[in-house]
Design a protein around this motif. Structure first.
Motif, PDB file in Angstrom:
ATOM      1  N   PHE A  99       0.731  -1.255   0.195  1.00 36.76           N
ATOM      2  CA  PHE A  99      -0.112  -0.039   0.200  1.00 36.76           C
ATOM      3  C   PHE A  99       0.964   1.189   0.322  1.00 36.76           C
ATOM      4  N   ARG A 101      -0.065   4.103   0.516  1.00 36.57           N
ATOM      5  CA  ARG A 101      -0.137   5.150   1.276  1.00 36.57           C
ATOM      6  C   ARG A 101      -0.073   5.002   2.828  1.00 36.57           C
ATOM      7  N   LEU A 102       0.434   3.808   2.910  1.00 34.34           N
ATOM      8  CA  LEU A 102       1.249   3.252   4.210  1.00 34.34           C
ATOM      9  C   LEU A 102       2.524   3.459   4.454  1.00 34.34           C
ATOM     10  N   GLU A 106       3.805  -0.219   8.646  1.00 33.86           N
ATOM     11  CA  GLU A 106       2.335  -0.592   8.623  1.00 33.86           C
ATOM     12  C   GLU A 106       2.010  -1.658   7.580  1.00 33.86           C
ATOM     13  N   ILE A 113      -2.385  -7.265  11.842  1.00 31.15           N
ATOM     14  CA  ILE A 113      -3.868  -6.585  12.277  1.00 31.15           C
ATOM     15  C   ILE A 113      -5.071  -7.483  11.694  1.00 31.15           C
ATOM     16  N   TRP A 119      -2.742  -2.617  17.500  1.00 26.24           N
ATOM     17  CA  TRP A 119      -1.875  -1.776  16.682  1.00 26.24           C
ATOM     18  C   TRP A 119      -0.634  -1.735  17.165  1.00 26.24           C
TER      19      TRP A 119
ATOM     20  N   ILE B   7      -6.396   1.222   9.306  1.00 25.90           N
ATOM     21  CA  ILE B   7      -5.672   1.056   8.291  1.00 25.90           C
ATOM     22  C   ILE B   7      -6.563   1.914   7.049  1.00 25.90           C
ATOM     23  N   LYS B  10      -6.109   5.397   7.347  1.00 26.65           N
ATOM     24  CA  LYS B  10      -4.704   5.999   6.883  1.00 26.65           C
ATOM     25  C   LYS B  10      -4.667   5.852   5.187  1.00 26.65           C
ATOM     26  N   LEU B  11      -5.175   4.963   4.959  1.00 27.75           N
ATOM     27  CA  LEU B  11      -5.492   4.747   3.254  1.00 27.75           C
ATOM     28  C   LEU B  11      -6.127   5.900   2.962  1.00 27.75           C
ATOM     29  N   ASN B  14      -4.245   9.675   3.848  1.00 30.24           N
ATOM     30  CA  ASN B  14      -2.706   9.874   3.211  1.00 30.24           C
ATOM     31  C   ASN B  14      -2.846   9.995   1.633  1.00 30.24           C
TER      32      ASN B  14
END
Lengths: 231, 378
Positions: A99, A101-102, A106, A113, A119, B7, B10-11, B14
Motif C-alpha cells: 500500500f 499510502r501506508l 504498517e 492486524i 495496533w 488502516i 490511513k489509506l 494519506n
C-alpha cells in the motif's frame, strides 16, 4: 527429507465453458516438504500460477485435493479458507502489492492486524520482521521511496509476519535486475527458509535455479518433469 | 476491527488529493443544500411574521385566505357570532392592510398597517420607546424598528407623515420577534383608526383573533366557525397553510426542490466519481488483502468507514461554512431571510448519508467482486 508440507493429488482446473473450455491444470499431483525450496517453472500459460493458487486456497479446483497439515483445504468453508491463508500461507506477489499510502512498517503489520493484534503490538512485531529483512531504518518511509529490491524485502517481511508454514513467491525476480534477484533469493534461502517452512516459487528465471532444492517443470497444465536444483 | 479501520483511515487521509476531492464534494453539496433550504425556511418564517408577532392562538378567516397579507374582510356580525361560541374566552378584530405613506421629505413609501382591537390592544408589540396608551392619541401610530425601519427615514417619536390624506404621528417605536417578508415597514395603530384612515371595502375585519378558554375548546370553536362558512386555524395551522401556499402554489417550492436536487447530484457526482477512482486505484491492494486472509466483511467495513468518515467531516464543514456565511450575511443585511432549522440539518444529513451510501455501494461492489486469483494473474 523432512515432513510433508503440501500434498496435491490429481488437481484439475479449467476455465470457460463449452467449446471455449480450456484446461489450465490437468491432473497434477506433487508433494512439497518442510525445509524445501521448490520451484515451479515453465513457460507462460503452462498453468503454474493456477496451480499455485489452488495450493494456497485462492482458486477452487474442479477436482482433486490439496492436503496441508492433514486437512484437505478445499473442504474448508470460505471463512476457514481465509483463516488458512492468513495463518498458514504467506504470499509475495510479483508486483508486491504494497500500500503506497501506508508506511513500510504498517504494510508489514497488515497480516498481524488481520490476526486482530493490537495496533501497537502489530507495529512492534512488524519492526522485528523488518529487522530480519534488514530494513528497520526504512520503517517509517512509504514503499514508493524504496528501491525495487527493498520493496521485495518488505513484501517478504509482510509474508513472514504471520509466521506461515508455506511461503509462496510469484515470479520474485521479474521486476528486479539479475544481481538483485539473486541476492533476494539467496537471502530467502539463508534467512527465511527453515525446517518448519516450505517455500514454493513460481519462476521462469533460470538465473536463480541454483538456489532451488527441486525444480518442477510444467507445460500445458501438466508436470513434465522434476529435477534436483542447485545445479 | 479497530486496527483494520485504522488502516482504512490511513489509506484514505494519506491520499491527500482524493481525500480533499471527496471532502470538497460532500462539503459543497451540504453547503448548497443547507443554504438553499435555510433560505427557504427563512422566507417561510418571514411570510408568517404577522402570525408570530401578533401571537393569537386561533385565527378566524375566510377559507380562501392563503397568506396574512391577502386577507378577505369579514362582516362585523361574525365577530359577535364567534364571541358567542362556548369556549371562547375573548375574540377581537384585527385589521391587516397595506398603504402608501408620504414622508416629510415628500417620498412615498409602502407600509404594512396592523389595526389592533381598540379595547384590548391584543397583539401589541413590545415598545422600545414611548407608551402604549399614546396609541389612543390623535393620529397615533407605532412603528416597528426592524430592517425596514430606515425606509421611513429613521423616524423618532413625534415624526409626522401622511397616510391617505390623513396625518399620522409616530408615538412609539417597537420591536417584534420576526421581520416581514416583503421589505416594507410595519405600522401599528388601533383598529378603528385603521378602518377610518384607510380605504376599505364594505366589510373591514381582516381576521378575528380568538383566545380559547382551554385547549380542549379549540376543536369545538373550529367546528362552530366552520358552520358559519369561515375557518378557524390555530397559530401553527395558519403558519403551515401559509408555508404550503409558498411551497406548492407559487413555484418557489419547486425551485427550491430543484436547487436541492441539483446540489445533491453535484455532490454525488464529485464524491461518487472520486471514491470510485479511489477504489479502482486500490482495487489490487484490496485483492491482495483478500489473498492474505482478510474476510469480505472486513473489506466492506473498511469502505463503509472511509465513506462514513468523509461524509461526516464533509457534512460538518458544509454546515459550518453555510452557518458562517449566513451569520456574516445577517450581520451585513439585517433582513437576510435564511434560517437554519433542525429539519434542514436533518434533511441535509440524510442526503449526505445517501451520497455516502451510493459511494459505498460502488466501492463495495468492486471490492467484493475482486478475486485474489486476479492478483496472481496480474
Amino acid at each position: 527429507m523432512a515432513g510433508m508440507a503440501v500434498q496435491a493429488r490429481e488437481l484439475v482446473k479449467s476455465f470457460g465453458e463449452g467449446e471455449a473450455k480450456t484446461f489450465a491444470v490437468r491432473g497434477v499431483s506433487f508433494e512439497a516438504h518442510f525445509g524445501e525450496m521448490l520451484y515451479i517453472e515453465g513457460p507462460s500459460g503452462s498453468g503454474k500460477t493456477t496451480l499455485l493458487s489452488m495450493i494456497s486456497g485462492i482458486l477452487r479446483p474442479d477436482s482433486g485435493t490439496v492436503v496441508v497439515e492433514d486437512k484437505d483445504i478445499w473442504s474448508l468453508t470460505s471463512d476457514q479458507l481465509a483463516d488458512f491463508r492468513l495463518n498458514t500461507v504467506g504470499f509475495v506477489f510479483q508486483d508486491y502489492h504494497l500500500f503506497p499510502r501506508l508506511t513500510t512498517v504498517e504494510n508489514v503489520a497488515i497480516p498481524l492486524i488481520l490476526k486482530k493484534l493490537e495496533w501497537n503490538e502489530s507495529m512492534t512485531q512488524a519492526m522485528r520482521y523488518l529487522e530480519i529483512v534488514g530494513l528497520r531504518d526504512r520503517a517509517q518511509l512509504p514503499p514508493v521511496k524504496l528501491s525495487g529490491g527493498e520493496q521485495q524485502r518488505v513484501a517478504i517481511a509482510r509474508a513472514i509476519a504471520s509466521q506461515p508454514d508455506i511461503l509462496i513467491f510469484d515470479e520474485p525476480t521479474a521486476s528486479l535486475d539479475g544481481d538483485t534477484g539473486r541476492k533476494i533469493v539467496d537471502f530467502v534461502k539463508k534467512n527465511i527458509l527453515n525446517e518448519n517452512r516450505c517455500i514454493l516459487i513460481v519462476t521462469h528465471d533460470s538465473r536463480i535455479f541454483e538456489y532451488a532444492d527441486r525444480i518442477m517443470r510444467m507445460e500445458d497444465g501438466e508436470i513434465k518433469g522434476v529435477e534436483k536444483g542447485g545445479q | 476491527m479497530k486496527g483494520i479501520l485504522k488502516i482504512a483511515y490511513k489509506l484514505l487521509v494519506n491520499d491527500k488529493g482524493k481525500f480533499a476531492a471527496l471532502l470538497i464534494g460532500i462539503t459543497f453539496a451540504t453547503f448548497l443544500m443547507n443554504m438553499v433550504t435555510s433560505m427557504f425556511a427563512g422566507i417561510l418564517l418571514k411570510s408568517s411574521s404577522t402570525v408570530i408577532n401578533i401571537g393569537a392562538k386561533i385565527w378566524v378567516m375566510d377559507p380562501a385566505v392563503n397568506t396574512v397579507q391577502n386577507s378577505i374582510p369579514m362582516p362585523d356580525y361574525i365577530l359577535d357570532a364567534v364571541r358567542s361560541i362556548n369556549g371562547v374566552r375573548f375574540a377581537v378584530p384585527l385589521y391587516s392592510g397595506a398603504a402608501l405613506v408620504r414622508l416629510r421629505n415628500g417620498v412615498y413609501q409602502s407600509v404594512s398597517i396592523l389595526g389592533l382591537d381598540d379595547a384590548s390592544l391584543f397583539g401589541r408589540p413590545e415598545l422600545m420607546q414611548g407608551h402604549i396608551e399614546d396609541i389612543y392619541s390623535d393620529n397615533a401610530f407605532i412603528v416597528v424598528k426592524d430592517a425596514e425601519f430606515p425606509k421611513l427615514g429613521n423616524p423618532k417619536i413625534g415624526t409626522g407623515f401622511e397616510v391617505n390624506d390623513h396625518t399620522g404621528v409616530i408615538v412609539g417605536i417597537a420591536r417584534v420577534t420576526t421581520g416581514g417578508l416583503f421589505g416594507v415597514p410595519t405600522l401599528y395603530t388601533t383598529y378603528s383608526r385603521a378602518v377610518q384612515y384607510l380605504p376599505s371595502t364594505r366589510y373591514t375585519i381582516s381576521y378575528i383573533l380568538v383566545e380559547p378558554k382551554s385547549t380542549g375548546d379549540v376543536q369545538h370553536i373550529k367546528e362552530q366557525v366552520k358552520s358559519m362558512g369561515y375557518v378557524a386555524l390555530t397559530k401553527d395551522e395558519f403558519m403551515q397553510k401559509i408555508a404550503n401556499f409558498y411551497k406548492y402554489q407559487t413555484g418557489v417550492g419547486t425551485n427550491i426542490l430543484l436547487m436541492t436536487a441539483i446540489s445533491f447530484i453535484v455532490g454525488l457526482s464529485i464524491s461518487g466519481q472520486t471514491f470510485y477512482t479511489f477504489i479502482l486505484e486500490n482495487l489490487e491492494k484490496f485483492g491482495a488483502l483478500k489473498a492474505i486472509g482478510a474476510r469480505g466483511y472486513e473489506l466492506v467495513y473498511m469502505i463503509l468507514f472511509q465513506t462514513a468518515f468523509t461524509s461526516f467531516i464533509g457534512y460538518g464543514l458544509g454546515i459550518g461554512l453555510s452557518t458562517l456565511l449566513i451569520t456574516i450575511a445577517k450581520l451585513r443585511l439585517p433582513s437576510y431571510a435564511a434560517i437554519i432549522t433542525y429539519r434542514n440539518l436533518g434533511m441535509a444529513f440524510i442526503m449526505v448519508l445517501v451520497i455516502a451510501g451510493i459511494s459505498s455501494y460502488i466501492g463495495v461492489r468492486k471490492v467484493i467482486r475482486i478475486e485474489p486469483f486476479d492478483i496472481f494473474r496480474g
